[in-house]
Motif scaffolding. Structure first.
Motif, mmCIF file in Angstrom:
data_model
loop_
_atom_site.group_PDB
_atom_site.id
_atom_site.type_symbol
_atom_site.label_atom_id
_atom_site.label_comp_id
_atom_site.label_asym_id
_atom_site.label_seq_id
_atom_site.Cartn_x
_atom_site.Cartn_y
_atom_site.Cartn_z
ATOM 1 N N GLU A 140 -9.819 17.458 14.103
ATOM 2 C CA GLU A 140 -9.831 16.781 12.800
ATOM 3 C C GLU A 140 -10.117 15.301 13.012
ATOM 4 O O GLU A 140 -9.666 14.702 13.987
ATOM 5 C CB GLU A 140 -8.491 16.952 12.081
ATOM 6 C CG GLU A 140 -8.174 18.369 11.641
ATOM 7 C CD GLU A 140 -6.860 18.454 10.869
ATOM 8 O OE1 GLU A 140 -6.479 17.426 10.273
ATOM 9 O OE2 GLU A 140 -6.227 19.516 10.884
ATOM 10 N N LEU A 141 -10.862 14.716 12.081
ATOM 11 C CA LEU A 141 -11.177 13.298 12.115
ATOM 12 C C LEU A 141 -11.138 12.768 10.692
ATOM 13 O O LEU A 141 -11.780 13.317 9.794
ATOM 14 C CB LEU A 141 -12.567 13.078 12.730
ATOM 15 C CG LEU A 141 -13.064 11.630 12.819
ATOM 16 C CD1 LEU A 141 -12.159 10.807 13.721
ATOM 17 C CD2 LEU A 141 -14.503 11.601 13.338
ATOM 18 N N SER A 142 -10.376 11.703 10.461
ATOM 19 C CA SER A 142 -10.221 11.206 9.083
ATOM 20 C C SER A 142 -9.994 9.696 9.087
ATOM 21 O O SER A 142 -9.638 9.100 10.107
ATOM 22 C CB SER A 142 -9.050 11.902 8.388
ATOM 23 O OG SER A 142 -7.833 11.611 9.056
ATOM 24 N N MET A 143 -10.204 9.100 7.905
ATOM 25 C CA MET A 143 -9.953 7.676 7.709
ATOM 26 C C MET A 143 -9.381 7.476 6.322
ATOM 27 O O MET A 143 -9.523 8.346 5.449
ATOM 28 C CB MET A 143 -11.241 6.875 7.879
ATOM 29 C CG MET A 143 -11.029 5.363 7.984
ATOM 30 S SD MET A 143 -12.582 4.436 8.120
ATOM 31 C CE MET A 143 -13.136 4.434 6.404
ATOM 32 N N ASP A 144 -8.718 6.339 6.089
ATOM 33 C CA ASP A 144 -8.154 6.049 4.774
ATOM 34 C C ASP A 144 -9.206 6.298 3.687
ATOM 35 O O ASP A 144 -10.372 5.923 3.833
ATOM 36 C CB ASP A 144 -7.700 4.586 4.700
ATOM 37 C CG ASP A 144 -6.633 4.271 5.746
ATOM 38 O OD1 ASP A 144 -5.917 5.205 6.124
ATOM 39 O OD2 ASP A 144 -6.533 3.103 6.161
ATOM 40 N N GLU A 145 -8.769 6.906 2.566
ATOM 41 C CA GLU A 145 -9.723 7.251 1.499
ATOM 42 C C GLU A 145 -10.291 6.005 0.826
ATOM 43 O O GLU A 145 -11.455 5.972 0.458
ATOM 44 C CB GLU A 145 -9.028 8.140 0.462
ATOM 45 C CG GLU A 145 -8.709 9.532 0.972
ATOM 46 C CD GLU A 145 -8.161 10.418 -0.126
ATOM 47 O OE1 GLU A 145 -8.086 9.941 -1.280
ATOM 48 O OE2 GLU A 145 -7.811 11.565 0.172
ATOM 49 N N THR A 146 -9.460 4.973 0.633
ATOM 50 C CA THR A 146 -9.914 3.765 -0.061
ATOM 51 C C THR A 146 -9.870 2.591 0.908
ATOM 52 O O THR A 146 -8.792 2.183 1.354
ATOM 53 C CB THR A 146 -9.035 3.463 -1.279
ATOM 54 O OG1 THR A 146 -9.030 4.597 -2.148
ATOM 55 C CG2 THR A 146 -9.546 2.247 -2.024
ATOM 56 N N VAL A 147 -11.028 2.080 1.253
ATOM 57 C CA VAL A 147 -11.133 0.960 2.188
ATOM 58 C C VAL A 147 -12.075 -0.088 1.603
ATOM 59 O O VAL A 147 -13.166 0.239 1.126
ATOM 60 C CB VAL A 147 -11.660 1.428 3.564
ATOM 61 C CG1 VAL A 147 -11.804 0.228 4.497
ATOM 62 C CG2 VAL A 147 -10.728 2.457 4.167
ATOM 63 N N SER A 148 -11.649 -1.359 1.650
ATOM 64 C CA SER A 148 -12.488 -2.455 1.185
ATOM 65 C C SER A 148 -12.909 -3.314 2.372
ATOM 66 O O SER A 148 -12.227 -3.341 3.398
ATOM 67 C CB SER A 148 -11.712 -3.326 0.173
ATOM 68 O OG SER A 148 -11.358 -2.572 -0.969
ATOM 69 N N PRO A 149 -14.032 -3.991 2.253
ATOM 70 C CA PRO A 149 -14.485 -4.851 3.355
ATOM 71 C C PRO A 149 -13.413 -5.864 3.734
ATOM 72 O O PRO A 149 -12.775 -6.467 2.863
ATOM 73 C CB PRO A 149 -15.728 -5.533 2.773
ATOM 74 C CG PRO A 149 -16.221 -4.573 1.732
ATOM 75 C CD PRO A 149 -15.005 -3.967 1.133
ATOM 76 N N GLY A 150 -13.216 -6.046 5.033
ATOM 77 C CA GLY A 150 -12.238 -7.005 5.514
ATOM 78 C C GLY A 150 -10.833 -6.465 5.641
ATOM 79 O O GLY A 150 -9.979 -7.091 6.283
ATOM 80 N N GLU A 151 -10.556 -5.288 5.064
ATOM 81 C CA GLU A 151 -9.223 -4.699 5.153
ATOM 82 C C GLU A 151 -9.105 -3.832 6.411
ATOM 83 O O GLU A 151 -10.091 -3.300 6.908
ATOM 84 C CB GLU A 151 -8.932 -3.823 3.925
ATOM 85 C CG GLU A 151 -8.764 -4.592 2.640
ATOM 86 C CD GLU A 151 -8.386 -3.685 1.479
ATOM 87 O OE1 GLU A 151 -7.954 -4.197 0.445
ATOM 88 O OE2 GLU A 151 -8.544 -2.450 1.637
ATOM 89 N N SER A 152 -7.867 -3.698 6.887
ATOM 90 C CA SER A 152 -7.619 -2.851 8.044
ATOM 91 C C SER A 152 -7.701 -1.382 7.642
ATOM 92 O O SER A 152 -7.100 -0.959 6.648
ATOM 93 C CB SER A 152 -6.239 -3.155 8.629
ATOM 94 O OG SER A 152 -5.959 -2.316 9.720
ATOM 95 N N ALA A 153 -8.451 -0.607 8.401
ATOM 96 C CA ALA A 153 -8.622 0.827 8.125
ATOM 97 C C ALA A 153 -8.100 1.629 9.308
ATOM 98 O O ALA A 153 -8.330 1.272 10.469
ATOM 99 C CB ALA A 153 -10.088 1.157 7.874
ATOM 100 N N THR A 154 -7.386 2.721 9.021
ATOM 101 C CA THR A 154 -6.823 3.577 10.063
ATOM 102 C C THR A 154 -7.684 4.818 10.258
ATOM 103 O O THR A 154 -7.966 5.537 9.299
ATOM 104 C CB THR A 154 -5.390 4.011 9.715
ATOM 105 O OG1 THR A 154 -4.562 2.852 9.584
ATOM 106 C CG2 THR A 154 -4.810 4.921 10.799
ATOM 107 N N ILE A 155 -8.097 5.059 11.488
ATOM 108 C CA ILE A 155 -8.855 6.260 11.843
ATOM 109 C C ILE A 155 -7.934 7.170 12.640
ATOM 110 O O ILE A 155 -7.285 6.723 13.596
ATOM 111 C CB ILE A 155 -10.099 5.916 12.686
ATOM 112 C CG1 ILE A 155 -11.013 4.956 11.923
ATOM 113 C CG2 ILE A 155 -10.862 7.187 13.063
ATOM 114 C CD1 ILE A 155 -12.179 4.443 12.763
#
Length: 351
Positions: A242-257
């Motif tokens: 499985e591979l996933s990332m946060d559903e809502t991500v904006s430029p410059g924000e930290s995103a979790t993979i």
């Protein structure tokens, strides 16, 4: 019909076709992903030693027919209380295990000693964990009233204790659920270590796995004091399931993979998992996995601009959308098409 009305209806038809095409297309992809072929590689391992094994059998006889367990109450009958179909695989003072491909699919077979042999008998206890839920022990040699053997089955685990006398064999066969991926752990206890208060004059001196060859079969020596793992899959492999990332991500924000990694191999393995964005490494993590073990790893990253990016973990990749970009975050082709269709219907009603 006015040109405006005709144009609206044409738009509705095109969008509806897009919706149907997209929906059925995704269903076809999902169906393709769900249809998995049966495993064609099997291994047996102890510690860091792993060997590929081939099932015996030609897919004709069921495992019960192949094992051919006989008592005075079976037909054919015998007072041997032993397997008559596996005599070509039985050996004195030897416990063996193997996979058998029969008319009822793949089975796991256990054999102790030799029917009509020169052994003084023996005793063994084996604990089985992670057995397939849909499977069952279709052969329990010996499990009749007054027998010395003990069969204890609980959910996906079993503990079996065998005690057999001079010139007889013993064993069991498990069938069901082995045509899909599986991983079974077996803990052995032989002779005086077996879980029985009764004694036998004989001794098990060898524990072996049997593997089919082009001309017959070969025997693989096992350590009598260590557990084994028998499973589908190769000796050394791991996959990202499985591979996933946060559903809502904006430029410059930290995103979790997040990536779920499974050890498909038959030995304990140190796995290195690289995380990438558009093919460029953003992190690398190491983890030690036991055979069949699954773990979820995660990392964080940021995206400078809105748009579509390809994230990856090992060989698995996935496209994700950051910010508004050119599309709608969280919406696929079908959702966009449905939105367009609803908008067109509103215009049409106003005509």
């Amino acid at each position: 019909m006015s040109p405006t009305t005709y144009s609206a209806l044409t738009t509705i038809s095109v969008v509806a076709a897009l919706v149907v095409s997209s929906t059925f297309g995704m269903a076809a992809v999902a169906g393709t992903a769900a249809a998995q072929s049966e495993p064609d590689t099997y291994t047996i391992s102890q510690g860091d030693q792993c060997t590929t094994i081939e099932p015996l059998g030609d897919g004709h006889l069921t495992v019960e027919e192949f094992y051919d367990y006989r008592t005075p109450n079976t037909s054919p009958s015998s007072y041997s209380y032993s397997s008559h179909g596996t005599t070509h695989l039985q050996e004195d003072d030897t416990s063996s295990l193997f996979l058998y491909e029969g008319g009822d699919g793949l089975s796991l077979v256990l054999l102790h000693d030799r029917n009509g042999g020169n052994s003084g008998g023996g005793a063994a206890t084996m604990t089985f964990t992670n057995l397939p839920e849909e499977g069952e022990w279709v052969v329990e040699d010996d499990n009749y009233d007054g027998a010395d053997d003990e069969f204890d089955h609980r959910d996906t685990s079993s503990r079996i204790t065998w005690l057999w006398s001079e010139g007889r064999s013993d064993g069991a066969a498990f069938n069901g659920g082995l045509d899909d991926d599986f991983l079974i752990k077996i803990n052995p206890r032989f002779n005086a270590d077996a879980a029985t208060t009764q004694s036998s004059d004989g001794q098990i001196r060898d524990w072996e796995a049997i593997s089919a060859t082009g001309t017959g079969h070969e025997r693989i020596s096992l350590d009598m004091d260590k557990p084994v793992v028998i499973q589908s899959g190769s000796c050394s492999s791991h996959t990202v399931t499985e591979l996933s990332m946060d559903e809502t991500v904006s430029p410059g924000e930290s995103a979790t993979i997040e990536a779920t990694v499974k050890n498909d191999g038959g030995v304990t393995k140190n796995v290195t998992v690289p995380f990438t964005v558009d093919g460029e490494a953003v992190d690398e993590q190491e983890v030690t996995l036991e055979p069949g073990e699954t773990v979820t790893l995660s990392t964080t990253t940021t995206f400078d601009e809105a748009g579509t990016y390809t994230i990856g973990a090992a060989d698995e990749t996935k496209d994700v959308t950051v910010g508004n970009g050119d599309g709608l975050p969280g919406f696929g082709v079908t959702a966009v098409a449905v939105a367009a269709l609803l908008g067109t219907l509103v215009v049409y009603r106003r005509l």
